[in-house]
Design a protein around this motif. Structure first.
Motif, PDB file in Angstrom:
ATOM      1  N   VAL A   1      -0.981   3.849 -60.075  1.00 45.45           N
ATOM      2  CA  VAL A   1      -0.404   4.056 -58.490  1.00 45.45           C
ATOM      3  C   VAL A   1      -1.756   4.170 -57.522  1.00 45.45           C
ATOM      4  CG1 VAL A   1       0.620   5.777 -57.047  1.00 45.45           C
ATOM      5  CG2 VAL A   1       1.750   5.238 -59.350  1.00 45.45           C
ATOM      6  N   GLU A   2      -2.895   4.440 -57.747  1.00 42.53           N
ATOM      7  CA  GLU A   2      -3.948   4.495 -56.849  1.00 42.53           C
ATOM      8  C   GLU A   2      -4.441   3.249 -56.695  1.00 42.53           C
ATOM      9  OE1 GLU A   2      -5.026   7.443 -55.392  1.00 42.53           O
ATOM     10  OE2 GLU A   2      -3.457   8.511 -56.709  1.00 42.53           O
ATOM     11  N   ARG A   3      -4.556   2.220 -57.629  1.00 43.28           N
ATOM     12  CA  ARG A   3      -4.914   0.952 -57.758  1.00 43.28           C
ATOM     13  C   ARG A   3      -3.703   0.221 -56.690  1.00 43.28           C
ATOM     14  NH1 ARG A   3      -6.376   1.397 -63.144  1.00 43.28           N
ATOM     15  NH2 ARG A   3      -4.050   0.414 -63.687  1.00 43.28           N
ATOM     16  N   GLU A   4      -2.580   0.558 -56.702  1.00 38.11           N
ATOM     17  CA  GLU A   4      -1.429  -0.094 -55.831  1.00 38.11           C
ATOM     18  C   GLU A   4      -1.769   0.316 -54.401  1.00 38.11           C
ATOM     19  OE1 GLU A   4       2.539  -2.262 -56.057  1.00 38.11           O
ATOM     20  OE2 GLU A   4       0.329  -2.522 -56.806  1.00 38.11           O
ATOM     21  N   ILE A   5      -1.728   1.435 -54.387  1.00 37.67           N
ATOM     22  CA  ILE A   5      -2.216   2.168 -52.875  1.00 37.67           C
ATOM     23  C   ILE A   5      -3.320   1.230 -52.253  1.00 37.67           C
ATOM     24  CG2 ILE A   5      -3.150   3.868 -51.510  1.00 37.67           C
ATOM     25  CD1 ILE A   5      -1.873   5.711 -53.537  1.00 37.67           C
TER      26      ILE A   5
ATOM     27  N   GLY B   1      -0.471   5.197 -47.224  1.00 35.48           N
ATOM     28  CA  GLY B   1      -1.311   5.862 -47.853  1.00 35.48           C
ATOM     29  C   GLY B   1      -0.977   7.430 -48.289  1.00 35.48           C
ATOM     30  N   ASN B   2      -0.392   7.995 -47.048  1.00 37.58           N
ATOM     31  CA  ASN B   2       0.166   9.187 -47.357  1.00 37.58           C
ATOM     32  C   ASN B   2       1.448   9.449 -48.164  1.00 37.58           C
ATOM     33  OD1 ASN B   2      -1.995  10.167 -45.875  1.00 37.58           O
ATOM     34  ND2 ASN B   2      -0.522  10.143 -43.787  1.00 37.58           N
ATOM     35  N   CYS B   3       2.508   8.452 -48.052  1.00 36.31           N
ATOM     36  CA  CYS B   3       3.708   8.546 -48.290  1.00 36.31           C
ATOM     37  C   CYS B   3       4.083   8.168 -49.723  1.00 36.31           C
ATOM     38  CB  CYS B   3       4.835   8.005 -47.369  1.00 36.31           C
ATOM     39  SG  CYS B   3       4.877   8.637 -45.725  1.00 36.31           S
ATOM     40  N   TYR B   4       3.386   6.771 -50.096  1.00 32.22           N
ATOM     41  CA  TYR B   4       3.764   6.218 -51.491  1.00 32.22           C
ATOM     42  C   TYR B   4       3.459   7.257 -52.508  1.00 32.22           C
ATOM     43  CZ  TYR B   4       3.749   2.538 -55.024  1.00 32.22           C
ATOM     44  OH  TYR B   4       4.107   1.972 -56.150  1.00 32.22           O
ATOM     45  N   PRO B   5       2.367   7.868 -52.657  1.00 27.93           N
ATOM     46  CA  PRO B   5       2.105   8.723 -53.747  1.00 27.93           C
ATOM     47  C   PRO B   5       2.555  10.138 -53.576  1.00 27.93           C
ATOM     48  CG  PRO B   5       0.119   8.927 -52.213  1.00 27.93           C
ATOM     49  CD  PRO B   5       1.242   7.834 -51.632  1.00 27.93           C
TER      50      PRO B   5
ATOM     51  N   LYS C   1      11.272   5.886 -58.326  1.00 25.77           N
ATOM     52  CA  LYS C   1      11.898   4.528 -58.360  1.00 25.77           C
ATOM     53  C   LYS C   1      10.659   3.526 -58.014  1.00 25.77           C
ATOM     54  CE  LYS C   1      15.266   0.898 -56.892  1.00 25.77           C
ATOM     55  NZ  LYS C   1      14.372   0.256 -56.155  1.00 25.77           N
ATOM     56  N   PRO C   2      10.031   4.078 -56.853  1.00 25.98           N
ATOM     57  CA  PRO C   2       8.785   3.115 -56.434  1.00 25.98           C
ATOM     58  C   PRO C   2       7.822   2.792 -57.122  1.00 25.98           C
ATOM     59  CG  PRO C   2       9.554   4.854 -54.618  1.00 25.98           C
ATOM     60  CD  PRO C   2      10.140   5.124 -55.858  1.00 25.98           C
ATOM     61  N   TYR C   3       7.674   3.568 -58.394  1.00 29.95           N
ATOM     62  CA  TYR C   3       6.498   3.206 -59.451  1.00 29.95           C
ATOM     63  C   TYR C   3       7.021   2.532 -60.531  1.00 29.95           C
ATOM     64  CZ  TYR C   3       5.384   7.577 -56.643  1.00 29.95           C
ATOM     65  OH  TYR C   3       5.163   8.253 -55.638  1.00 29.95           O
ATOM     66  N   LEU C   4       8.059   2.186 -60.818  1.00 31.42           N
ATOM     67  CA  LEU C   4       8.997   1.744 -61.895  1.00 31.42           C
ATOM     68  C   LEU C   4       7.939   0.090 -62.242  1.00 31.42           C
ATOM     69  CD1 LEU C   4      12.639   2.043 -61.517  1.00 31.42           C
ATOM     70  CD2 LEU C   4      11.321   2.851 -63.564  1.00 31.42           C
ATOM     71  N   HIS C   5       7.645  -0.405 -61.428  1.00 34.11           N
ATOM     72  CA  HIS C   5       7.312  -1.718 -61.589  1.00 34.11           C
ATOM     73  C   HIS C   5       5.781  -1.441 -62.234  1.00 34.11           C
ATOM     74  CE1 HIS C   5       5.496  -0.707 -57.642  1.00 34.11           C
ATOM     75  NE2 HIS C   5       4.536  -1.857 -57.827  1.00 34.11           N
ATOM     76  N   LEU C   6       5.146  -0.476 -62.158  1.00 36.09           N
ATOM     77  CA  LEU C   6       3.707  -0.180 -62.662  1.00 36.09           C
ATOM     78  C   LEU C   6       3.768   0.500 -64.004  1.00 36.09           C
ATOM     79  CD1 LEU C   6       2.301   1.276 -59.364  1.00 36.09           C
ATOM     80  CD2 LEU C   6       2.062  -1.079 -60.417  1.00 36.09           C
ATOM     81  N   ALA C   7       5.168   0.882 -64.595  1.00 35.28           N
ATOM     82  CA  ALA C   7       5.140   1.659 -65.789  1.00 35.28           C
ATOM     83  C   ALA C   7       4.834   0.908 -67.045  1.00 35.28           C
ATOM     84  CB  ALA C   7       6.634   2.285 -65.854  1.00 35.28           C
ATOM     85  N   LYS C   8       4.797  -0.229 -67.151  1.00 32.12           N
ATOM     86  CA  LYS C   8       4.655  -0.830 -68.446  1.00 32.12           C
ATOM     87  C   LYS C   8       3.544  -0.885 -68.879  1.00 32.12           C
ATOM     88  CE  LYS C   8       5.655  -4.972 -70.887  1.00 32.12           C
ATOM     89  NZ  LYS C   8       6.149  -6.642 -70.780  1.00 32.12           N
ATOM     90  N   GLY C   9       2.483  -0.953 -67.867  1.00 33.25           N
ATOM     91  CA  GLY C   9       1.097  -0.947 -68.293  1.00 33.25           C
ATOM     92  C   GLY C   9       0.323   0.323 -68.064  1.00 33.25           C
TER      93      GLY C   9
ATOM     94  N   TRP D   1      11.817  12.128 -51.036  1.00 30.12           N
ATOM     95  CA  TRP D   1      12.740  11.077 -51.311  1.00 30.12           C
ATOM     96  C   TRP D   1      12.237  10.069 -50.141  1.00 30.12           C
ATOM     97  CZ3 TRP D   1      18.779  11.381 -50.302  1.00 30.12           C
ATOM     98  CH2 TRP D   1      19.185   9.901 -50.747  1.00 30.12           C
ATOM     99  N   ALA D   2      12.325  10.472 -48.826  1.00 30.55           N
ATOM    100  CA  ALA D   2      12.176   9.599 -47.685  1.00 30.55           C
ATOM    101  C   ALA D   2      10.981   8.966 -47.831  1.00 30.55           C
ATOM    102  CB  ALA D   2      12.437  10.435 -46.382  1.00 30.55           C
ATOM    103  N   ASN D   3       9.923   9.760 -48.114  1.00 30.52           N
ATOM    104  CA  ASN D   3       8.483   9.273 -48.146  1.00 30.52           C
ATOM    105  C   ASN D   3       8.435   7.827 -49.186  1.00 30.52           C
ATOM    106  OD1 ASN D   3       7.262  10.891 -46.240  1.00 30.52           O
ATOM    107  ND2 ASN D   3       7.094  12.544 -47.882  1.00 30.52           N
ATOM    108  N   GLY D   4       9.020   8.104 -50.361  1.00 29.35           N
ATOM    109  CA  GLY D   4       9.016   7.199 -51.267  1.00 29.35           C
ATOM    110  C   GLY D   4       9.775   5.763 -50.883  1.00 29.35           C
ATOM    111  N   LEU D   5      10.880   5.990 -50.279  1.00 30.86           N
ATOM    112  CA  LEU D   5      11.637   4.995 -49.819  1.00 30.86           C
ATOM    113  C   LEU D   5      10.828   4.091 -48.904  1.00 30.86           C
ATOM    114  CD1 LEU D   5      15.293   6.122 -49.252  1.00 30.86           C
ATOM    115  CD2 LEU D   5      14.626   4.466 -50.731  1.00 30.86           C
TER     116      LEU D   5
END
Length: 473
Positions: free
Chosen positions: A43-47, A64-68, A106-114, A449-453
């Protein structure tokens, strides 16, 4: 009464900003690293990856504030019987909503496999949600301690007692849809069978049984809700069962995802979501567990509700255009409006219930974003959809996120980004509702929730419309 959507959270501690955003005006509002609840290196790399693609300085700061924010502030990890357990609070209220917690991660699902740490989080949350559903499938929110009585002030005087572990018992169809959606999203992202154990299957079966119970083909069913309140939307009429309906195959919902009572109990956006979520549940049951019976049961109910939607979820506006109603009762009565909470009519494409190109969806979404919808408003700073929960003239930035995620028009998306950027009230975060003339007046300073969306939207644009995101708005 102070309710769930009206509490203002405490301000977050400031931390040193990443190098790409380190200016006096836009210093990071994340907690200090030592105070963050959960840390994911991916997640930090994705930011960093996404932030480098954002041209507007303030939008970059807000991302940068909202995603994590969910990971930074809302996650409590522990181990139960040797397996992960994750309690994900909604933000400014220390309770887990089945809906919010699913959407928050949900916003982190695409990172979960690795990322083994993220997989541990998903294992823990799927397990926590399954245990919660097995406590009470009609509850919308749960306590961190499953043996504790509710400490939510508005739930203390409910007419019907709550089981230990339940924070609030407002029956909302989407509360059971969201865990199905999370399970499917995790399976699609990882193909990891680990969380789909016997308990998960038991909770899934109970969820389907509860949906069938609330079709009310054989009487009113067991669910009733009444609360001492001077707010009509906090309780259900007719001895707690809600307004009368004719059984037509749709699923009754006592409350909307706003936690406000339905006027007509067939809440159409939630029924659409149930169809999609049940079919997703069937995929997981079959592929991850080889449970053909569970999959078949889910598909059978989805087909039945889908057929009822095709027959009963249509209405005409005064201008003659055919749209999807917000609520119906099976007798021919219908309401057209939209509420910013998801599921909503405006979010049906985002949820995968209808294609964004579908003419019926496009007419409905356009009407929801107009004076046909009494909860749409245009102010000096923002326009958008709110809802009765906060009041008129209050735009929920969530509605702007849904509009942007459902649009293929760059001008529309650009306008939504500007309004989202200008709706933060100077905090760097996304709020529940903002005054359409003065966004410094807002509700919920800490609403994960709103931050993540918002974070999800920015990641989506970074991958699909990088040129638009690179603009200075």
């Amino acid at each position: 009464m102070i309710d769930r959507r009206g509490i203002m959270g405490a301000g977050l501690a400031l931390a040193a900003a990443p190098a790409f955003a380190q200016t006096t005006a836009f210093a990071s509002n994340r907690p200090e690293p030592s105070a963050r609840k959960f840390v994911s290196k991916s997640v930090e790399r994705e930011i960093v990856r996404v932030s480098l693609k954002i041209g507007d300085p303030k939008l970059r700061w807000m991302f940068g504030n909202c995603y994590p924010n969910t990971l930074d502030t809302t996650v409590a990890m522990r181990t139960i019987d040797g397996a992960p357990d994750a309690f994900v609070r909604t933000g400014d209220i220390n309770a887990l909503w089945l809906r919010d917690s699913s959407a928050q991660v949900k916003p982190y699902l695409h990172l979960a496999k690795g990322d083994a740490d993220l997989r541990r989080l998903y294992h823990g949350l799927i397990a926590r949600q399954s245990r919660s559903i097995l406590i009470d499938p009609y509850a919308n929110a749960f306590m961190e301690d499953p043996t504790a009585k509710t400490n939510l002030s508005w739930s203390l005087d409910d007419r019907f007692p709550l089981k230990p572990g339940v924070a609030e018992r407002k029956w909302e169809v989407d509360s059971l849809c969201y865990p199905m959606r999370l399970a499917h999203g995790y399976w699609q992202a990882t193909r990891d069978k680990t969380p789909f154990d016997v308990r998960w299957a038991q909770a899934a079966r109970l969820s389907i049984a509860t949906f069938r119970e609330q079709q009310r083909k054989d009487g009113k069913g067991p669910y009733r809700f009444q609360r001492k309140s001077n707010i009509p939307g906090e309780s259900l009429m007719l001895d707690g069962y809600g307004a009368p309906t004719r059984p037509v195959g749709l699923i009754h919902s006592g409350f909307r995802p706003s936690d406000d009572a339905c006027v007509y109990p067939f809440l159409i956006p939630s029924n659409y979501f149930a169809v999609t979520a049940l079919r997703e549940l069937a995929v997981v049951a079959d592929a991850a567990r080889g449970d053909a019976a569970l999959a078949a049961d889910a598909v059978a109910l989805a087909d039945e509700v889908d057929a009822a939607l095709r027959k009963y979820a249509r209405m005409r506006l005064p201008d003659g255009s055919e749209v999807i109603p917000f609520e119906v009762d099976g007798y021919g009565n219908a309401i057209f409006m939209d509420d910013a909470n998801v599921p909503s009519l405006s979010a049906l494409a985002y949820l995968g219930c209808l294609p964004a190109s579908d003419p019926l969806f496009q007419r409905t979404a356009a009407a929801a974003w107009s004076e046909h919808n009494p909860y749409w408003s245009r102010g000096r700073v923002v326009e958008g959809i709110g809802g009765p929960h906060v009041g008129l003239g209050q735009v929920w930035p969530m509605s702007l996120v849904m509009r942007a995620l459902s649009s293929s028009d760059d001008a529309t998306i650009r306008q939504c980004l500007r309004m989202i950027r200008d709706s933060d009230g100077g905090t760097g975060f996304i709020h529940e509702a903002v005054d359409h003339d003065d966004p410094s007046k807002f509700t919920r300073e800490w609403f994960a929730w709103a931050n993540g969306l918002f974070g999800e939207l920015i990641v989506h644009l970074a991958d699909t419309r990088p040129k638009l995101l690179a603009e200075t708005l």
